[in-house]
Design a protein around this motif. Sequence first.
Motif, short mmCIF file in Angstrom:
data_model
loop_
_atom_site.label_atom_id
_atom_site.label_comp_id
_atom_site.label_asym_id
_atom_site.label_seq_id
_atom_site.Cartn_x
_atom_site.Cartn_y
_atom_site.Cartn_z
N UNK A 94 0.83 -1.20 0.00
CA UNK A 94 0.00 0.00 0.00
C UNK A 94 0.87 1.26 0.00
N UNK A 95 1.96 1.23 0.77
CA UNK A 95 2.87 2.38 0.78
C UNK A 95 3.53 2.55 -0.59
N UNK A 96 3.90 1.45 -1.22
CA UNK A 96 4.52 1.52 -2.55
C UNK A 96 3.55 2.08 -3.59
N UNK A 97 2.25 1.80 -3.44
CA UNK A 97 1.27 2.40 -4.35
C UNK A 97 1.28 3.93 -4.23
N UNK A 98 1.31 4.42 -3.00
CA UNK A 98 1.36 5.87 -2.80
C UNK A 98 2.69 6.44 -3.30
N UNK A 99 3.77 5.71 -3.07
CA UNK A 99 5.09 6.15 -3.53
C UNK A 99 5.12 6.22 -5.05
N UNK A 100 4.53 5.24 -5.71
CA UNK A 100 4.46 5.25 -7.17
C UNK A 100 3.65 6.42 -7.68
N UNK A 101 2.54 6.72 -7.01
CA UNK A 101 1.72 7.88 -7.38
C UNK A 101 2.53 9.17 -7.26
N UNK A 102 3.28 9.29 -6.18
CA UNK A 102 4.08 10.51 -5.98
C UNK A 102 5.25 10.58 -6.96
N UNK A 103 5.85 9.44 -7.29
CA UNK A 103 6.91 9.43 -8.31
C UNK A 103 6.36 9.89 -9.66
N UNK A 104 5.17 9.41 -10.01
CA UNK A 104 4.54 9.80 -11.27
C UNK A 104 4.22 11.28 -11.28
N UNK A 105 3.69 11.80 -10.19
CA UNK A 105 3.40 13.24 -10.11
C UNK A 105 4.67 14.07 -10.22
N UNK A 106 5.75 13.60 -9.60
CA UNK A 106 7.03 14.31 -9.70
C UNK A 106 7.53 14.31 -11.13
N UNK A 107 7.36 13.20 -11.81
CA UNK A 107 7.78 13.11 -13.21
C UNK A 107 6.95 14.06 -14.07
N UNK A 108 5.66 14.12 -13.83
CA UNK A 108 4.79 15.04 -14.60
C UNK A 108 5.11 16.50 -14.33
N UNK A 109 5.45 16.80 -13.08
CA UNK A 109 5.78 18.18 -12.71
C UNK A 109 7.16 18.58 -13.20
N UNK A 110 8.03 17.58 -13.39
CA UNK A 110 9.37 17.85 -13.84
C UNK A 110 10.33 18.21 -12.71
N UNK A 111 9.90 18.02 -11.48
CA UNK A 111 10.79 18.28 -10.35
C UNK A 111 10.43 17.32 -9.22
N UNK A 112 11.45 16.92 -8.46
CA UNK A 112 11.21 15.97 -7.37
C UNK A 112 10.51 16.60 -6.20
N UNK A 113 9.93 15.77 -5.35
CA UNK A 113 9.26 16.25 -4.14
C UNK A 113 10.26 16.75 -3.11
#
Length: 114
Positions: A94-113
């Motif tokens: 479940x944590x990895x699902x959230x981590x994957x979502x945040x990785x994808x959002x960071x990729x779309x934004x073009x900058x890391x969290x």
Amino acid sequence: FFFRFCSFFMSGKHWARYITKARLDFNPFSSGSTLGFLAELKAKSVREAVPKMEVTINRVTDAAAPPRLMLTFVDGRETPVDLGKLSVKDTFAQIELETGRLDLEAMRRGKPWL
């Protein structure tokens, strides 16, 4: 490109990297995945990898109270985890699902969290 980015982005990353707060409410005499996840949460490797993560542990005396874990991620989203029904492996999934979502959002934004 996507798979190369993901493998680069994930290399050397810790499972708790996007968790800012973890609150665990549990009965210390209960069984299940609570104590296993607590041990993982308090491990030296987690403290070293995510030193700013706030961990709050509340011991409850009510034996009927289910163990509750509330995780807050870097984007402010709070995710409840039912440790009474999930194994440690499923909790990490479940944590990895959230981590994957945040990785994808960071990729779309073009900058890391972080």
